[in-house]
Motif scaffolding. Structure first.
Motif, PDB file in Angstrom:
ATOM      1  N   TYR A 183      43.488  45.237  40.407  1.00  0.00           N
ATOM      2  CA  TYR A 183      43.033  44.161  40.986  1.00  0.00           C
ATOM      3  C   TYR A 183      42.947  44.442  43.096  1.00  0.00           C
ATOM      4  CZ  TYR A 183      40.491  39.369  42.195  1.00  0.00           C
ATOM      5  OH  TYR A 183      39.377  38.677  42.989  1.00  0.00           O
ATOM      6  N   ILE A 200      30.961  34.906  35.148  1.00  0.00           N
ATOM      7  CA  ILE A 200      30.012  35.402  35.695  1.00  0.00           C
ATOM      8  C   ILE A 200      30.607  37.203  35.977  1.00  0.00           C
ATOM      9  CG2 ILE A 200      29.052  34.064  37.140  1.00  0.00           C
ATOM     10  CD1 ILE A 200      31.988  33.806  39.053  1.00  0.00           C
ATOM     11  N   GLU A 247      31.738  42.500  40.991  1.00  0.00           N
ATOM     12  CA  GLU A 247      31.893  41.552  41.400  1.00  0.00           C
ATOM     13  C   GLU A 247      32.412  41.289  39.861  1.00  0.00           C
ATOM     14  OE1 GLU A 247      30.927  38.341  44.018  1.00  0.00           O
ATOM     15  OE2 GLU A 247      31.166  40.144  45.276  1.00  0.00           O
ATOM     16  N   CYS A 292      36.509  38.309  37.916  1.00  0.00           N
ATOM     17  CA  CYS A 292      37.542  38.359  37.978  1.00  0.00           C
ATOM     18  C   CYS A 292      38.899  38.958  38.390  1.00  0.00           C
ATOM     19  CB  CYS A 292      38.151  36.376  37.048  1.00  0.00           C
ATOM     20  SG  CYS A 292      38.157  37.639  35.658  1.00  0.00           S
ATOM     21  N   ARG A 298      39.892  34.305  28.514  1.00  0.00           N
ATOM     22  CA  ARG A 298      40.338  35.672  29.480  1.00  0.00           C
ATOM     23  C   ARG A 298      40.248  36.627  28.552  1.00  0.00           C
ATOM     24  NH1 ARG A 298      40.722  34.999  34.587  1.00  0.00           N
ATOM     25  NH2 ARG A 298      42.362  34.322  35.228  1.00  0.00           N
ATOM     26  N   VAL A 315      39.503  34.574  47.292  1.00  0.00           N
ATOM     27  CA  VAL A 315      39.895  35.028  45.718  1.00  0.00           C
ATOM     28  C   VAL A 315      38.751  34.492  45.123  1.00  0.00           C
ATOM     29  CG1 VAL A 315      41.471  33.895  43.823  1.00  0.00           C
ATOM     30  CG2 VAL A 315      41.966  33.658  46.573  1.00  0.00           C
ATOM     31  N   PHE A 316      38.628  35.071  44.217  1.00  0.00           N
ATOM     32  CA  PHE A 316      37.177  35.168  43.179  1.00  0.00           C
ATOM     33  C   PHE A 316      36.926  33.549  42.709  1.00  0.00           C
ATOM     34  CE2 PHE A 316      34.855  36.653  39.142  1.00  0.00           C
ATOM     35  CZ  PHE A 316      33.559  37.203  40.270  1.00  0.00           C
ATOM     36  N   SER A 317      35.895  33.404  42.902  1.00  0.00           N
ATOM     37  CA  SER A 317      35.839  32.137  42.421  1.00  0.00           C
ATOM     38  C   SER A 317      35.554  31.733  40.897  1.00  0.00           C
ATOM     39  CB  SER A 317      33.630  31.431  42.321  1.00  0.00           C
ATOM     40  OG  SER A 317      33.415  32.832  42.130  1.00  0.00           O
ATOM     41  N   GLN A 318      35.409  32.831  40.120  1.00  0.00           N
ATOM     42  CA  GLN A 318      36.192  32.690  39.396  1.00  0.00           C
ATOM     43  C   GLN A 318      37.840  32.405  39.201  1.00  0.00           C
ATOM     44  OE1 GLN A 318      33.553  35.093  36.528  1.00  0.00           O
ATOM     45  NE2 GLN A 318      35.545  35.540  34.875  1.00  0.00           N
ATOM     46  N   ASP A 319      38.491  32.317  39.453  1.00  0.00           N
ATOM     47  CA  ASP A 319      39.955  33.242  39.236  1.00  0.00           C
ATOM     48  C   ASP A 319      40.168  31.424  39.858  1.00  0.00           C
ATOM     49  OD1 ASP A 319      40.501  35.575  38.406  1.00  0.00           O
ATOM     50  OD2 ASP A 319      39.582  36.575  40.117  1.00  0.00           O
ATOM     51  N   TYR A 334      39.249  29.243  36.997  1.00  0.00           N
ATOM     52  CA  TYR A 334      40.956  29.820  35.690  1.00  0.00           C
ATOM     53  C   TYR A 334      42.150  28.880  36.014  1.00  0.00           C
ATOM     54  CZ  TYR A 334      38.048  32.873  32.773  1.00  0.00           C
ATOM     55  OH  TYR A 334      36.838  33.254  32.629  1.00  0.00           O
ATOM     56  N   ASN A 363      41.284  25.457  35.993  1.00  0.00           N
ATOM     57  CA  ASN A 363      41.491  24.841  35.126  1.00  0.00           C
ATOM     58  C   ASN A 363      42.894  24.391  33.843  1.00  0.00           C
ATOM     59  OD1 ASN A 363      40.539  24.606  31.611  1.00  0.00           O
ATOM     60  ND2 ASN A 363      41.298  26.237  31.149  1.00  0.00           N
ATOM     61  N   ALA A 417      32.319  28.029  38.519  1.00  0.00           N
ATOM     62  CA  ALA A 417      32.393  29.244  39.005  1.00  0.00           C
ATOM     63  C   ALA A 417      31.069  30.234  38.628  1.00  0.00           C
ATOM     64  CB  ALA A 417      33.671  29.759  38.146  1.00  0.00           C
ATOM     65  N   GLY A 418      30.371  30.551  39.566  1.00  0.00           N
ATOM     66  CA  GLY A 418      29.007  31.230  39.513  1.00  0.00           C
ATOM     67  C   GLY A 418      27.742  31.336  40.460  1.00  0.00           C
ATOM     68  N   LEU A 423      26.744  35.886  47.140  1.00  0.00           N
ATOM     69  CA  LEU A 423      26.935  36.226  45.730  1.00  0.00           C
ATOM     70  C   LEU A 423      27.619  35.167  44.448  1.00  0.00           C
ATOM     71  CD1 LEU A 423      27.917  39.556  45.112  1.00  0.00           C
ATOM     72  CD2 LEU A 423      25.609  38.806  44.939  1.00  0.00           C
ATOM     73  N   ASN A 424      28.258  34.744  45.067  1.00  0.00           N
ATOM     74  CA  ASN A 424      28.723  33.190  43.616  1.00  0.00           C
ATOM     75  C   ASN A 424      29.781  32.699  44.514  1.00  0.00           C
ATOM     76  OD1 ASN A 424      28.211  35.130  41.565  1.00  0.00           O
ATOM     77  ND2 ASN A 424      30.267  36.464  42.099  1.00  0.00           N
ATOM     78  N   MET A 466      47.027  32.421  39.259  1.00  0.00           N
ATOM     79  CA  MET A 466      45.177  32.677  38.952  1.00  0.00           C
ATOM     80  C   MET A 466      44.916  33.013  37.774  1.00  0.00           C
ATOM     81  SD  MET A 466      43.803  35.197  41.863  1.00  0.00           S
ATOM     82  CE  MET A 466      44.195  36.681  41.566  1.00  0.00           C
TER      83      MET A 466
END
Lengths: 137, 398
Positions: free
Chosen positions: A11, A37, A59, A61, A119, B331-335, B338, B341, B349-350, B364-365, B397
């Motif tokens: 990653y 996303i 972009e 995760c 996931r 840290v990516f917003s989606q992570d 998660y 969650n 996220a997005g 971007l997000n 995450m």
């Protein structure tokens, strides 16, 4: 290395994640998730039906990004039909069917993670992209 | 407040995604069940008692909506599937008839996709143009900037009254006043404002308003298109079929019904409309002013806490709606979503369907929390605690 470290390494410092290079003129596939996303661009160069080079950007995760990195690593220098087999094998793993453990190499790290339903989509996204590209060929 | 009214709030979770959709109070669920169990007939078939009852309930909901937004006439309230359909009807059904090549449509780069794409389609079809109102440093719309962006070719200004990522409240009333002086129509996307603020279409003087039921404690699949009666009279129905026609003999002789039925072809979403009526009665029983004040207070509380987390980049500190957008640095917003969650905290996220927003903000997000009146300080405390340990976020995450 434990699964977490493998994922985090791919990653945060994937050798296959690169900025777009217009000079290379590689085939491109853009793959976007319907449910989140994640958005990846995969660039590939096939020679005599063999994947000679590949990189990606976008972009996404940690799971989608590392899965893409591992996918490209595992598929380099494979023939198209070997890649199709590899993708099928990964598909079997994430869907709880019989699969060939050795062939998947590092991709095995996603075996447990994909049990979190959302996931699974992330891990499978780059596979979906590469498959679409191969189907087009 | 009013937590006890919501069955979903008995679940072990913290729901901070009310900009996406809201939970339903028991009274709304009961009302929908009542329709399906006590008088589950079609509308406009008044030959028997239960269908007559459907008509009464359905039209009563229309009247409830009318009062709620202070429209002049019941005919100005059209039930749709949601704000998206309402906006598409406005763009195609009304402006599709009037927009000519080189005409200009004025929006912003912070609009939701539903207030962008119908216009993109229209300008492509009509060889018209989209222009963007420049935003100020906080990404806000000011009347001054609207004035700068308007040209003699501008035909319509279409804006969210509260945006879904920045959460800023636009000066719609002032914009309408200026626009109307210049013969420009104003469309208001009320998806993020109508559930949270008192909306008065007469006071605002908007020409059209679109909003969704499910973001205001109502069912999914129901929304509202409001339009001034004289404008709706000009609207071309997007759907032709049962219920909306008076008679037809051949392609040249099609006679349509009056408003609002003319714009509601087919069997309507009866349960949805009745459920929305009940949701509005419920919101009114609490009071929109009280809801607004509560949410503003809760937002201030959240900002005061979140601002102390050094690696949190809050995109909209200043805005005063219940929407807070931010990123955890690195840290990516989606992570992050998660991770939250895992602790049963629901955040989004997005890009939140505002895909051209990144041209404006450079981000971007992002993560978005969007509050409603049933959220509490304790919800915020739990969120803040989870976000207060970056190592833990990164560790958990995956």
């Amino acid at each position: 290395m434990d699964n977490r470290n493998i994922i985090m390494n791919h990653y945060t410092s994937s050798p296959y994640k690169k900025d777009f290079n217009p000079d290379l003129n590689y085939q491109k596939i853009e793959t976007k998730s319907d449910s989140c996303i994640d958005h990846l661009n995969i660039y590939v160069k096939f020679e005599n039906n063999i994947l000679k080079d590949a990189y990606f950007n976008g972009e996404a995760c940690a799971i989608a990004t590392s899965s893409c990195s591992i996918l490209l690593k595992n598929c380099l220098n494979k023939t198209v039909s070997e890649i199709v087999e590899y993708i099928k094998n990964f598909d079997n793993m994430v869907n709880g069917k019989d699969f060939n453990l050795e062939e998947l190499k590092e991709a095995i790290v996603f075996k447990e993670i994909v049990r979190q339903g959302h996931r699974k989509t992330c891990a499978y996204l780059p596979y979906q992209g590469l498959k679409k590209l191969i189907d087009k060929r | 407040m009013n937590i006890e009214d919501f069955p979903m709030l008995r679940e072990d979770l913290i729901y901070l995604d009310n900009g996406a959709t809201t939970f339903k109070p028991q009274c709304v669920i009961d009302k929908i069940t009542e329709y399906y169990t006590k008088y589950s007939a079609n509308a406009h078939r008044g030959d028997y008692d239960i269908s007559y009852k459907v008509d009464q309930e359905y039209e009563n909901s229309r009247e409830i909506v009318r009062k709620f937004i202070n429209a002049r006439f019941k005919e100005e309230i059209i039930f749709t599937s949601g704000a998206t359909e309402s906006l598409n009807m406005i763009a195609n059904g009304f402006f599709g008839k009037f927009i000519e090549p080189d005409d200009e449509i004025l929006i912003t780069q912070t609009e939701h996709a539903s207030n962008v794409l119908p216009w993109f389609r229209l300008v492509n079809e009509k060889q018209a143009k989209i222009n963007y109102i420049p935003l100020d440093d906080n990404h806000y719309v000011t009347l001054e900037n609207v004035k700068k962006a308007v040209t003699p070719k501008t035909k319509v200004i279409s804006l969210a009254s509260i945006t879904n990522v920045i959460g800023d409240e636009r000066p719609i009333k002032e914009i309408c006043e200026f626009a109307h002086q210049n013969n420009i129509f104003v469309v208001m996307d009320g998806a993020q404002s109508v559930p949270h603020r008192k909306t008065d279409v007469i006071d605002l003087d908007v020409d059209f308003l679109a909003f969704s039921g499910h973001k205001m404690c109502g069912p999914t699949g129901i929304g509202v298109l409001y339009g001034k009666k004289e404008l709706l009279e000009e609207m071309e129905p997007q759907n032709y079929g049962g219920g909306m026609n008076e008679s037809f003999d051949n392609p040249n002789e099609i006679y349509l019904k009056e408003l609002p039925t003319r714009l509601e072809a087919g069997t309507p979403n009866i349960a949805g409309a009745i459920g929305l009526g009940q949701a509005i009665k419920y919101l009114d029983s609490i009071g929109m002013k009280k809801i607004e004040a509560y949410e503003k207070k809760l937002r201030r509380y959240a900002i005061e806490k979140l601002i102390n987390i050094p690696y949190l980049d809050i995109i909209n500190i200043e805005s005063d709606s219940g929407i807070i957008s931010f990123n955890v640095d690195g840290v990516f917003s989606q992570d992050v979503a998660y991770y939250l969650n895992k602790y049963k905290v629901c955040v989004r996220a997005g890009n939140h369907c505002a895909k051209i927003l990144n041209q404006e903000t450079g981000v971007l997000n992002s993560l978005r929390i969007s509050l409603y009146f049933y959220n509490t300080e304790s919800d915020i405390d739990s969120l803040v605690e989870l976000l207060s340990n970056k190592e833990k976020i990164v560790e958990e995450m995956l």
